[in-house]
Design a protein around this motif. Structure first.
Motif, PDB file in Angstrom:
ATOM      1  N   TYR A  56       0.832  -1.198   0.000  1.00 56.41           N
ATOM      2  CA  TYR A  56       0.000   0.000   0.000  1.00 56.41           C
ATOM      3  C   TYR A  56       0.869   1.252   0.000  1.00 56.41           C
ATOM      4  O   TYR A  56       0.561   2.242  -0.679  1.00 56.41           O
ATOM      5  CB  TYR A  56      -0.917  -0.018   1.218  1.00 56.41           C
ATOM      6  CG  TYR A  56      -1.903   1.119   1.260  1.00 56.41           C
ATOM      7  CD1 TYR A  56      -2.940   1.198   0.339  1.00 56.41           C
ATOM      8  CD2 TYR A  56      -1.799   2.122   2.233  1.00 56.41           C
ATOM      9  CE1 TYR A  56      -3.856   2.241   0.375  1.00 56.41           C
ATOM     10  CE2 TYR A  56      -2.708   3.170   2.271  1.00 56.41           C
ATOM     11  CZ  TYR A  56      -3.735   3.222   1.345  1.00 56.41           C
ATOM     12  OH  TYR A  56      -4.635   4.264   1.386  1.00 56.41           O
ATOM     13  N   GLY A  57       1.972   1.203   0.740  1.00 55.28           N
ATOM     14  CA  GLY A  57       2.890   2.334   0.745  1.00 55.28           C
ATOM     15  C   GLY A  57       3.476   2.593  -0.632  1.00 55.28           C
ATOM     16  O   GLY A  57       3.590   3.747  -1.074  1.00 55.28           O
ATOM     17  N   LEU A  58       3.854   1.529  -1.339  1.00 55.98           N
ATOM     18  CA  LEU A  58       4.372   1.681  -2.696  1.00 55.98           C
ATOM     19  C   LEU A  58       3.310   2.230  -3.645  1.00 55.98           C
ATOM     20  O   LEU A  58       3.587   3.097  -4.479  1.00 55.98           O
ATOM     21  CB  LEU A  58       4.876   0.329  -3.219  1.00 55.98           C
ATOM     22  CG  LEU A  58       6.123  -0.261  -2.553  1.00 55.98           C
ATOM     23  CD1 LEU A  58       6.417  -1.643  -3.118  1.00 55.98           C
ATOM     24  CD2 LEU A  58       7.322   0.660  -2.748  1.00 55.98           C
ATOM     25  N   ALA A  59       2.077   1.735  -3.506  1.00 57.52           N
ATOM     26  CA  ALA A  59       0.999   2.172  -4.398  1.00 57.52           C
ATOM     27  C   ALA A  59       0.667   3.647  -4.189  1.00 57.52           C
ATOM     28  O   ALA A  59       0.288   4.344  -5.137  1.00 57.52           O
ATOM     29  CB  ALA A  59      -0.246   1.317  -4.164  1.00 57.52           C
ATOM     30  N   ARG A  60       0.827   4.141  -2.966  1.00 55.02           N
ATOM     31  CA  ARG A  60       0.519   5.540  -2.685  1.00 55.02           C
ATOM     32  C   ARG A  60       1.531   6.492  -3.320  1.00 55.02           C
ATOM     33  O   ARG A  60       1.237   7.683  -3.496  1.00 55.02           O
ATOM     34  CB  ARG A  60       0.483   5.775  -1.176  1.00 55.02           C
ATOM     35  CG  ARG A  60      -0.715   5.154  -0.484  1.00 55.02           C
ATOM     36  CD  ARG A  60      -0.655   5.388   1.002  1.00 55.02           C
ATOM     37  NE  ARG A  60      -0.642   6.811   1.335  1.00 55.02           N
ATOM     38  CZ  ARG A  60      -0.344   7.290   2.533  1.00 55.02           C
ATOM     39  NH1 ARG A  60      -0.008   6.465   3.514  1.00 55.02           N
ATOM     40  NH2 ARG A  60      -0.357   8.592   2.757  1.00 55.02           N
ATOM     41  N   GLN A  61       2.704   5.978  -3.678  1.00 50.07           N
ATOM     42  CA  GLN A  61       3.723   6.843  -4.283  1.00 50.07           C
ATOM     43  C   GLN A  61       3.352   7.243  -5.704  1.00 50.07           C
ATOM     44  O   GLN A  61       3.738   8.309  -6.180  1.00 50.07           O
ATOM     45  CB  GLN A  61       5.075   6.125  -4.266  1.00 50.07           C
ATOM     46  CG  GLN A  61       5.609   5.873  -2.864  1.00 50.07           C
ATOM     47  CD  GLN A  61       6.922   5.113  -2.877  1.00 50.07           C
ATOM     48  OE1 GLN A  61       7.552   4.933  -3.930  1.00 50.07           O
ATOM     49  NE2 GLN A  61       7.346   4.651  -1.706  1.00 50.07           N
ATOM     50  N   SER A  62       2.608   6.388  -6.394  1.00 48.09           N
ATOM     51  CA  SER A  62       2.121   6.718  -7.740  1.00 48.09           C
ATOM     52  C   SER A  62       0.687   6.213  -7.856  1.00 48.09           C
ATOM     53  O   SER A  62       0.419   5.198  -8.508  1.00 48.09           O
ATOM     54  CB  SER A  62       3.002   6.062  -8.812  1.00 48.09           C
ATOM     55  OG  SER A  62       3.111   4.668  -8.578  1.00 48.09           O
ATOM     56  N   PRO A  63      -0.248   6.917  -7.222  1.00 46.08           N
ATOM     57  CA  PRO A  63      -1.619   6.422  -7.136  1.00 46.08           C
ATOM     58  C   PRO A  63      -2.368   6.439  -8.468  1.00 46.08           C
ATOM     59  O   PRO A  63      -2.169   7.348  -9.287  1.00 46.08           O
ATOM     60  CB  PRO A  63      -2.266   7.386  -6.133  1.00 46.08           C
ATOM     61  CG  PRO A  63      -1.457   8.631  -6.244  1.00 46.08           C
ATOM     62  CD  PRO A  63      -0.059   8.193  -6.531  1.00 46.08           C
ATOM     63  N   ASP A  64      -3.205   5.440  -8.650  1.00 45.04           N
ATOM     64  CA  ASP A  64      -4.126   5.402  -9.787  1.00 45.04           C
ATOM     65  C   ASP A  64      -5.479   5.919  -9.292  1.00 45.04           C
ATOM     66  O   ASP A  64      -6.231   5.191  -8.641  1.00 45.04           O
ATOM     67  CB  ASP A  64      -4.264   3.981 -10.332  1.00 45.04           C
ATOM     68  CG  ASP A  64      -2.958   3.435 -10.865  1.00 45.04           C
ATOM     69  OD1 ASP A  64      -2.273   4.176 -11.583  1.00 45.04           O
ATOM     70  OD2 ASP A  64      -2.618   2.275 -10.573  1.00 45.04           O
ATOM     71  N   VAL A  65      -5.770   7.186  -9.598  1.00 46.97           N
ATOM     72  CA  VAL A  65      -6.980   7.820  -9.082  1.00 46.97           C
ATOM     73  C   VAL A  65      -8.174   7.407  -9.922  1.00 46.97           C
ATOM     74  O   VAL A  65      -8.206   7.617 -11.135  1.00 46.97           O
ATOM     75  CB  VAL A  65      -6.837   9.358  -9.070  1.00 46.97           C
ATOM     76  CG1 VAL A  65      -8.124   9.999  -8.549  1.00 46.97           C
ATOM     77  CG2 VAL A  65      -5.639   9.772  -8.216  1.00 46.97           C
ATOM     78  N   LEU A  66      -9.165   6.796  -9.269  1.00 46.80           N
ATOM     79  CA  LEU A  66     -10.392   6.393  -9.944  1.00 46.80           C
ATOM     80  C   LEU A  66     -11.460   7.471  -9.847  1.00 46.80           C
ATOM     81  O   LEU A  66     -12.222   7.671 -10.767  1.00 46.80           O
ATOM     82  CB  LEU A  66     -10.918   5.088  -9.336  1.00 46.80           C
ATOM     83  CG  LEU A  66      -9.954   3.893  -9.370  1.00 46.80           C
ATOM     84  CD1 LEU A  66     -10.591   2.685  -8.707  1.00 46.80           C
ATOM     85  CD2 LEU A  66      -9.544   3.578 -10.801  1.00 46.80           C
ATOM     86  N   TRP A  67     -11.546   8.149  -8.706  1.00 43.43           N
ATOM     87  CA  TRP A  67     -12.461   9.267  -8.524  1.00 43.43           C
ATOM     88  C   TRP A  67     -11.958  10.109  -7.357  1.00 43.43           C
ATOM     89  O   TRP A  67     -11.123   9.670  -6.574  1.00 43.43           O
ATOM     90  CB  TRP A  67     -13.894   8.795  -8.277  1.00 43.43           C
ATOM     91  CG  TRP A  67     -14.112   8.148  -6.933  1.00 43.43           C
ATOM     92  CD1 TRP A  67     -14.383   8.769  -5.743  1.00 43.43           C
ATOM     93  CD2 TRP A  67     -14.074   6.753  -6.649  1.00 43.43           C
ATOM     94  NE1 TRP A  67     -14.508   7.852  -4.733  1.00 43.43           N
ATOM     95  CE2 TRP A  67     -14.330   6.593  -5.274  1.00 43.43           C
ATOM     96  CE3 TRP A  67     -13.854   5.613  -7.420  1.00 43.43           C
ATOM     97  CZ2 TRP A  67     -14.352   5.351  -4.658  1.00 43.43           C
ATOM     98  CZ3 TRP A  67     -13.893   4.371  -6.810  1.00 43.43           C
ATOM     99  CH2 TRP A  67     -14.137   4.258  -5.444  1.00 43.43           C
ATOM    100  N   THR A  68     -12.487  11.321  -7.263  1.00 42.63           N
ATOM    101  CA  THR A  68     -12.126  12.219  -6.169  1.00 42.63           C
ATOM    102  C   THR A  68     -13.347  12.414  -5.276  1.00 42.63           C
ATOM    103  O   THR A  68     -14.304  13.080  -5.674  1.00 42.63           O
ATOM    104  CB  THR A  68     -11.653  13.584  -6.696  1.00 42.63           C
ATOM    105  OG1 THR A  68     -10.519  13.385  -7.555  1.00 42.63           O
ATOM    106  CG2 THR A  68     -11.253  14.495  -5.541  1.00 42.63           C
TER     107      THR A  68
END
Length: 203
Positions: A56-68
């Motif tokens: 999860y920490g790695l994914a937060r470094q380059s997030p794939d934003v689905l919605w805001t």
């Protein structure tokens, strides 16, 4: 992202044995012993949790934003997590009316925690993490409600604190549960969440 997925498979998988293979679990405990079962269970859980945190920490470094999510969802999430903390404490305080009434407060706590974070976060990693925990909590709650107090619940290593409902309850225990839950929520929301997660819910 693959490490997060692998961690979820390991952690939620081992915590789902009672849901999908309770008879196999009981037979395995009879064959290898409760101590060995707990050792394997704890090891797999620890590895899975470690991978979840790392992934999860790695994914937060380059997030794939689905919605805001709208800003108001943060307030809704804060309220839901407050209730989740009270339910979490209720799983462990003997004699409180919340546990006597609900029977499975920790699973309900996970439900609210996961749902709250789905409301206030919109990345792919968030959907995988919190959506996975929400689905597990829903299925686990249904399975726990179907189980009777008889049988092997007395040696259960993952459900003993959250499945066995308290038969008697006292006002003192219930008030203590709510006070401790609110205090724990305040500490986490205003300090620990920012230190541990890097996000301050209230700025």
């Amino acid at each position: 992202m693959q490490w997060l997925v692998l961690g979820l498979i390991l952690f939620l998988g081992v915590h789902s044995v009672r849901i999908v293979a309770d008879d196999w679990r009981n037979q395995t405990i009879d064959r290898i012993g409760l101590g060995a079962w707990k050792a394997v269970y704890s090891l797999v859980s620890a590895v899975g949790l470690g991978l979840i945190i790392w992934g999860y920490g790695l994914a937060r470094q380059s997030p794939d934003v689905l919605w805001t999510p709208p800003l108001g969802m943060r307030h809704a999430a804060s309220l839901l997590t407050l209730v989740a903390f009270v339910l979490l404490v209720a799983a462990y305080v003997p004699g409180n009316a919340i546990k006597a009434r609900l029977g499975h407060p920790m699973v309900l706590s996970v439900k609210l925690w996961a749902f709250a974070h789905l409301l206030s976060n919109g990345t792919l990693a968030d959907v995988l993490l919190f959506g996975g925990f929400l689905a597990w909590a829903v299925l686990n709650y249904r399975a726990a409600r179907r189980r009777t107090p008889a049988g092997r619940d007395d040696i259960d290593d993952e459900d003993d604190a959250m499945v066995t409902a308290t038969r008697g309850s006292s006002m003192t225990a219930t008030v203590a549960t709510v006070v401790v839950g609110l205090g724990a929520w305040a500490v986490f929301a205003f300090w620990a969440h920012g230190v541990l997660i890097g996000v301050r819910p209230f700025g």
